[in-house]
Each structure stands twice: as structure tokens, then as C-alpha cells.
Design a protein around this motif. Sequence first.
Motif, short mmCIF file in Angstrom:
data_model
loop_
_atom_site.label_atom_id
_atom_site.label_comp_id
_atom_site.label_asym_id
_atom_site.label_seq_id
_atom_site.Cartn_x
_atom_site.Cartn_y
_atom_site.Cartn_z
N ALA A 87 47.79 -12.66 27.90
CA ALA A 87 48.57 -12.45 27.99
C ALA A 87 47.93 -10.65 27.71
CB ALA A 87 49.68 -11.63 28.32
N GLN A 88 47.66 -9.62 28.12
CA GLN A 88 47.81 -8.26 27.07
C GLN A 88 48.89 -7.45 26.95
OE1 GLN A 88 44.63 -7.26 26.70
NE2 GLN A 88 43.60 -6.32 27.96
N THR A 89 49.49 -8.37 25.70
CA THR A 89 50.81 -7.72 25.30
C THR A 89 51.76 -6.33 25.72
OG1 THR A 89 50.57 -9.96 23.38
CG2 THR A 89 52.75 -7.94 23.62
N ARG A 90 50.68 -5.27 25.15
CA ARG A 90 51.17 -3.56 25.86
C ARG A 90 51.50 -4.28 27.49
NH1 ARG A 90 54.77 -1.71 22.90
NH2 ARG A 90 54.52 0.61 22.53
N VAL A 91 51.21 -4.28 28.59
CA VAL A 91 50.25 -3.82 29.23
C VAL A 91 51.50 -4.64 30.32
CG1 VAL A 91 49.05 -3.72 31.99
CG2 VAL A 91 48.06 -3.44 29.56
N LYS A 101 45.22 -12.59 31.89
CA LYS A 101 45.90 -11.65 31.23
C LYS A 101 46.85 -10.42 31.93
CE LYS A 101 41.81 -10.20 29.07
NZ LYS A 101 40.79 -9.03 29.28
N TYR A 102 47.13 -10.44 33.08
CA TYR A 102 47.85 -10.10 33.94
C TYR A 102 49.20 -10.39 34.44
CZ TYR A 102 44.66 -6.17 32.06
OH TYR A 102 44.01 -5.35 31.35
N ALA A 103 49.16 -11.39 34.27
CA ALA A 103 49.54 -12.58 36.02
C ALA A 103 51.41 -12.24 35.81
CB ALA A 103 49.77 -13.47 35.62
N LEU A 104 52.07 -12.32 34.53
CA LEU A 104 52.93 -12.09 33.86
C LEU A 104 53.88 -10.39 34.92
CD1 LEU A 104 54.17 -13.36 30.04
CD2 LEU A 104 55.04 -14.19 32.67
N CYS A 105 52.66 -10.18 34.13
CA CYS A 105 52.92 -8.64 35.56
C CYS A 105 54.17 -8.16 37.29
CB CYS A 105 51.66 -7.84 35.35
SG CYS A 105 51.27 -7.02 34.00
N PHE A 106 53.14 -9.36 37.38
CA PHE A 106 53.68 -9.89 39.22
C PHE A 106 55.55 -10.87 38.88
CE2 PHE A 106 49.48 -8.30 38.68
CZ PHE A 106 49.26 -7.35 39.82
N PHE A 107 55.24 -11.28 37.85
CA PHE A 107 56.78 -12.04 37.79
C PHE A 107 57.74 -11.12 37.96
CE2 PHE A 107 60.05 -14.52 35.00
CZ PHE A 107 60.76 -15.16 36.08
N PRO A 108 58.14 -10.01 37.69
CA PRO A 108 59.52 -9.55 38.90
C PRO A 108 59.27 -9.05 39.76
CG PRO A 108 59.09 -8.42 36.23
CD PRO A 108 57.54 -9.33 36.88
N LEU A 109 57.61 -9.49 40.59
CA LEU A 109 57.07 -9.19 42.34
C LEU A 109 57.48 -10.66 42.73
CD1 LEU A 109 56.41 -7.67 43.88
CD2 LEU A 109 54.35 -8.46 43.34
N ILE A 110 57.92 -11.75 42.28
CA ILE A 110 58.67 -12.67 42.93
C ILE A 110 60.55 -12.66 43.42
CG2 ILE A 110 59.07 -15.55 42.47
CD1 ILE A 110 56.85 -15.21 40.35
N GLY A 111 61.03 -11.74 42.32
CA GLY A 111 62.68 -11.41 42.29
C GLY A 111 62.68 -10.77 43.48
N VAL A 112 61.34 -9.94 43.81
CA VAL A 112 61.69 -8.62 44.98
C VAL A 112 61.50 -9.76 46.12
CG1 VAL A 112 60.22 -7.04 45.80
CG2 VAL A 112 60.72 -6.78 44.04
N SER A 152 45.59 -12.06 39.03
CA SER A 152 46.91 -12.31 38.41
C SER A 152 48.00 -11.97 39.06
CB SER A 152 46.70 -11.40 37.57
OG SER A 152 45.65 -10.76 36.96
N LEU A 153 47.71 -11.80 40.99
CA LEU A 153 49.42 -11.67 41.47
C LEU A 153 49.32 -13.28 41.54
CD1 LEU A 153 51.22 -10.45 43.95
CD2 LEU A 153 49.34 -10.00 44.84
N MET A 154 47.67 -14.13 42.42
CA MET A 154 48.31 -15.56 42.94
C MET A 154 48.69 -16.43 41.99
SD MET A 154 47.16 -15.07 46.10
CE MET A 154 48.11 -13.33 45.89
N VAL A 176 43.96 -19.83 43.98
CA VAL A 176 41.94 -19.25 42.72
C VAL A 176 42.25 -19.81 41.82
CG1 VAL A 176 43.33 -16.56 44.10
CG2 VAL A 176 43.90 -17.37 41.84
N GLU A 177 41.28 -20.14 41.39
CA GLU A 177 41.15 -20.40 39.75
C GLU A 177 41.57 -19.55 38.29
OE1 GLU A 177 36.90 -20.94 36.90
OE2 GLU A 177 37.42 -20.38 39.16
N TRP A 178 42.31 -20.63 37.77
CA TRP A 178 43.25 -19.90 36.58
C TRP A 178 42.05 -19.56 35.54
CZ3 TRP A 178 48.36 -21.57 35.60
CH2 TRP A 178 49.41 -21.79 36.62
N THR A 179 41.69 -18.33 35.30
CA THR A 179 40.86 -17.86 34.42
C THR A 179 41.54 -17.29 33.62
OG1 THR A 179 40.83 -15.33 35.97
CG2 THR A 179 38.75 -17.47 35.87
N ALA A 180 40.54 -16.60 32.60
CA ALA A 180 40.87 -15.40 31.64
C ALA A 180 41.44 -14.40 31.82
CB ALA A 180 40.69 -15.93 30.47
N GLU A 181 40.89 -14.13 32.84
CA GLU A 181 40.95 -12.86 32.90
C GLU A 181 42.47 -12.34 34.41
OE1 GLU A 181 39.47 -9.57 32.85
OE2 GLU A 181 39.08 -10.53 30.79
N GLY A 182 42.46 -13.01 34.77
CA GLY A 182 43.23 -13.69 35.93
C GLY A 182 44.52 -13.94 34.95
#
Length: 281
Positions: free
Chosen positions: A203-207, A60-71, A36-38, A52-58
Motif C-alpha cells: 500500500a501507499q501508506t500516506r495515500v 497500492k490503493y486497494a485499501l482506499c476502496f475498503f470503506p466503499l464496500i461499507g457504502v 485496486s477497486l476490483m 483482475v490480475e492482482w498486480t503490485a500497482e493495484g
Amino acid sequence: MTKCSAGRDEIRKSMNSNSMDSEKKERKKSRTVHESLMIAFAMYSRIPVSQVEWTAEGMKYALCFFPLIGVVMGGVMVGFDWAAQKVALGKIAYACIGTGLPVLLTGGIHMDGFLDVVDARSSCQPAKRKLEIMKDPHTGAFAILGCSVYLLLYLAAFSELKEKAFPAVAGIYVLERALSGWSVVSWPKARAEGLVSTFAKGAQTRVVQISMIVWGMAAVFFLFCIGGWLVGLFTVSAAVVIFIWYHRMILREFGGITGDLAGYFLQLCELGMLGALAVVC
């Protein structure tokens, strides 16, 4: 004694099996987080990361790390300001490099969306036609004009930043991405297909929503604590006003959100907060 021994063996085997299952789950979870991070960095920046391979599992949480790019971007901008002060970089060079760095770090992905939306909105056509214009790979005259005006305004705002604006400026790049990430999974989509729909469906919407709220609160806390109450008030207020306007605009003019519209918001929010920061610093 034999029965007791057999019972102990069974318990031992069961414990070993549970331990192995737990280890497998932990490894899988760790692998998913890494994927997800990658994916987030590969999609939304030009910061070098392992492929990395773009899997369905990966996904799910990719957007969680979007603000980390801002960091990371915030760190680069603060580092640039420090280096510029050390070498006594001229004001024009300082402002030009400061304007170009965010575009270089993101690969222009958000600016591309901004230009597509400028073209679409300038057409004054119905929502369906606007969506078609945004998919057109050709660049229109309004997009070129919009890009020129945007970069000049960004240049002006960045040139007015004083030394006390740093490192508070780093919070801008995090807050805008937290707001954008939340909107992507929370608001209706203008298209059934497309980048936003793909990420939102996987994405896991709630997460993602919770993580965006946490990122957003951290960015607001950073702006108030590092920049002071005036900096925090002006920059956060600018972000909130633009976010509310953006929500109303996309529903009225497009019927929902798209990847281009998300990029449009990100660029406007960044410029608005930077302008607010320039006013109080």
C-alpha cells in the motif's frame, strides 16, 4: 523559411509526444484505480465484480476502496429495511435476515478473524502461542461459543432498531472500515507475513491514511446529519472507545496487528455501534 518550418515541425512532434505520454499515464492511472477497486471488493466481500490480475500497482490503493464496500453494504441494509416495511415482514424474520446479511455480503471474512481471535484470547497463552492458534484451521469450542453469543447480541440489537435508525445505520459500515483500514497501514504488524502485512507492504501508506481519514470524516458527518446529534454522539463514541481499547489490547496481547485481529475489531465495532444506535433509536 526552411529553418522556421523545421523548427515548427520539431515543436509539433514534441507536443504530440508529450500528449501521447500524458494519455498513456492517464490510461495507466485509470487501469490502476480499476484494479485496486476490483481487488478490494474481491478480497473483502462477496459482491460480484470483474476479475483482475492482482498486480503490485493495484495493491497500492486497494485499501482506499475498503470503506466503499461499507457504502454498498449500508445501501443494501437500508434497501432491506425499506422492502421489509413494504411487505410487513415479521419482527423475527426481520431481525434474522438483518443479522445474516452483513455476513453474507462479506463472505464471513471478518467473522472468521473474529472467531480465530476469540479462540486465541481464550487460551490465555503468551503472544507467540496465540498467533499460532489463530493460524490453526480448526475451530475451537470458544470460537463456537463466541460466534453464538455474538450473533445473538447482533440479533437483539438489530431487532430493537426503529424506522428512524435508517438510513443512518449505513454510516456504521463505512466508519468501521475507515478505522480498520487506517490501523492496518499505521500500526505495527504482529507477523512479517500474512494478509495484513501483504496489503500494508504493497500500500501507499500516506495515500491510504489520508483516504481513510476522509472516509471516516464523511461517515461521521453522515451519522450526525442524517441520524441527528444524539445518534452521531452515541455511535461515534462507541467506535472511538472500541478503537482505543483495541489498539491497547493488540499491542499488549499480540505485539501488533494481523488480518484476524482486523476482522475481530470490525465485528466488535459494528456490534458496538449497532447497539449504541439501538439505544438511541
